[in-house]
Design a protein around this motif. Structure first.
Motif, short mmCIF file in Angstrom:
data_model
loop_
_atom_site.label_atom_id
_atom_site.label_comp_id
_atom_site.label_asym_id
_atom_site.label_seq_id
_atom_site.Cartn_x
_atom_site.Cartn_y
_atom_site.Cartn_z
N ARG A 101 -3.08 0.34 -2.22
CA ARG A 101 -2.39 1.20 -0.90
C ARG A 101 -1.37 0.44 -0.13
O ARG A 101 -1.03 0.99 1.04
N SER A 102 -1.04 -0.43 -0.72
CA SER A 102 0.03 -1.18 0.31
C SER A 102 1.36 -1.46 -0.59
O SER A 102 2.41 -1.19 -0.24
N ARG A 103 1.19 -1.81 -1.91
CA ARG A 103 2.51 -2.15 -2.74
C ARG A 103 3.00 -0.81 -3.14
O ARG A 103 2.35 -0.14 -3.78
N ARG A 104 4.42 -0.87 -2.69
CA ARG A 104 5.24 0.45 -3.12
C ARG A 104 6.06 0.18 -4.52
O ARG A 104 6.73 -0.83 -4.95
N SER A 129 0.17 5.13 4.81
CA SER A 129 1.13 4.87 5.63
C SER A 129 2.06 3.93 5.18
O SER A 129 3.40 3.82 5.06
N THR A 130 1.66 2.67 4.62
CA THR A 130 2.53 1.60 3.82
C THR A 130 3.27 2.19 2.83
O THR A 130 4.44 1.54 2.40
N LYS A 131 2.75 3.35 2.21
CA LYS A 131 3.69 3.96 1.13
C LYS A 131 4.94 4.98 1.54
O LYS A 131 5.87 5.18 0.66
N THR A 133 7.92 5.51 4.38
CA THR A 133 8.87 4.96 5.35
C THR A 133 9.20 5.86 6.49
O THR A 133 9.25 5.44 7.64
N GLY A 168 2.25 0.32 11.51
CA GLY A 168 2.79 -0.15 10.25
C GLY A 168 4.06 -0.17 9.78
O GLY A 168 5.06 -0.87 10.64
N VAL A 169 4.51 0.41 8.78
CA VAL A 169 5.95 0.39 8.37
C VAL A 169 6.61 1.90 8.55
O VAL A 169 7.75 1.92 8.21
N SER A 170 5.71 2.96 8.90
CA SER A 170 6.19 4.50 9.04
C SER A 170 7.07 4.61 10.35
O SER A 170 6.61 3.99 11.45
#
Length: 395
Positions: A101-104, A129-131, A133, A168-170
């Motif tokens: 659930r982290s690596r895109r 959420s890490t998937k 942007t 997170g990254v979103s």
């Protein structure tokens, strides 16, 4: 994309009478009233994917979304991406996801709409959420109240959810639908400035990372795009909103500016009409917009049942919108529908369904799934007293 809204034009509207562009021709069927069809789709969020690099009310979510079952194997390793699929396989596998659930795998930006018809997307946006942007909750409508403008939807704001995603990254970029009467909004400079101020102030007050604006389809319905002067004012409004967002700095943000994504309908035919968003419009807005959310879904509807997003139409839309090799293809978010449609073939009618509804139909009817080579979509037919269904499969 979020569902299209019915025209709610008020008699006080000083705007031109809405025009109704012709869609695909209605298809008739000799099927029994009980005969249903279903097209098959991914389950939880409506995702918008960038083709290249990128230079109503929701229920409150629980503190921690319930995690689905995980597996170390990908959908390809599990043999699920294929033409010959069965109800049994989908029922057995739909609740399992990759433990990653982290690596895109997709390197470009991904925008996910969290829609009012599927509140579970609220939780899924956090879980994955890490998937993602960009996440766009469908929260706001900018409307006319007489000669005044009001931004409705502030009560939907969930500070905890927004903070968790931004941690997170979103980026959180809520969608705003421009429902204000064009005669009030576009023809008066004061009203245009007020609309922009309402949107930018909401971003500043709530700490959003930008907005997604949807207005083109509404303007088409009101005939705005048929009038050269009004069309020019409409494009200038979009440009000014984008420029204002780009020049706005937030004290609590490390980002250079607020981002602006503009929703555009996919061309219905290769030959553009006056109401279509075309290559010249894209070029004109490119410097003021960070991305274009292309609505390559909802190809069919209750009065013309069929596939949601035929592959040939998607390719044709991109070719029409991006004719040049050095075009702004890096700015396009290509729409992928994570929902389906349940149609009544013989009488017309039907509505959108979520993955949960789809699974219920498979459990109840155990239908045989068929591959439609022309649209590159699966579908099935079943019998009931009420409706039918069309969705997208993994294939």
């Amino acid at each position: 994309m979020p569902p299209r809204r019915r025209d709610r034009r008020n008699r006080r509207d000083p705007s031109p009478t809405p025009s109704h562009p012709s869609g695909p021709r209605d298809s008739s069927s000799s099927s029994s009233p009980r005969l249903r069809v279903a097209f098959i789709a991914p389950l939880l969020l409506l995702l918008i994917l960038a083709t290249l690099h990128f230079t109503g009310h929701l229920s409150r979510s629980p503190p921690h979304p319930e995690a689905p079952q995980t597996t170390p194997l990908s959908i390809y390793e599990r043999g699920l991406v294929k033409l010959e699929i069965s109800s049994r396989e989908i029922l057995a596998e739909h609740g399992r996801v990759s433990e990653n659930r982290s690596r895109r795998h997709f390197p470009n930006p991904v925008l996910a709409y969290v829609t009012p018809w599927n509140s579970k997307g609220y939780d899924m946006a956090k879980l994955f959420s890490t998937k993602l942007t960009h996440v766009s909750p469908v929260w706001y409508d900018l409307k006319s109240d007489g000669d005044k403008l009001v931004l409705e939807g502030q009560h939907n704001y969930d500070a905890g959810w927004v903070s968790e995603l931004q941690g997170g990254v979103s980026l959180v970029v809520p969608r705003v639908v421009l429902e204000a009467f064009p005669g009030v909004l576009l023809l008066k400079k004061k009203s245009r400035n007020k609309a922009i101020d309402l949107i930018v102030s909401e971003c500043r007050d709530k700490g959003y990372d930008g907005v997604v604006l949807e207005s083109w389809s509404r303007w088409a319905a009101y005939g705005v795009l048929d009038d050269p002067e009004l069309r020019h004012l409409a494009l200038q409004f979009v440009k000014k909103l984008g420029d204002t967002l780009h020049s706005t700095r937030l004290k609590s943000s490390t980002r250079n500016h607020l981002e602006f994504i503009y929703v555009i309908p996919a061309p219905r035919m290769q030959g553009l009409n006056k109401q279509d968003f075309g290559p010249e419009d894209l070029v004109q807005l490119a410097d003021s917009v960070d991305g274009f959310s292309l609505m390559t879904y909802d190809f069919s509807g209750p009065q013309n049942p069929g596939p949601s997003a035929p592959l040939k139409w998607i390719r044709q839309s991109l070719t029409t919108l991006l004719p040049a090799k050095d075009s702004a293809s890096h700015m396009i978010f290509l729409g992928i529908n994570f929902y389906g449609n349940d149609f009544v073939l013989s009488k017309g009618g039907g509505s959108a369904i979520t993955g949960r509804d789809f699974i219920h139909l498979l459990e109840k009817y155990k239908p045989s799934l068929q591959w439609d080579e022309k649209s590159s979509e699966h579908f099935f037919i079943y019998s009931d007293e009420v409706d039918h269904t069309f969705l997208e499969t993994l294939r």
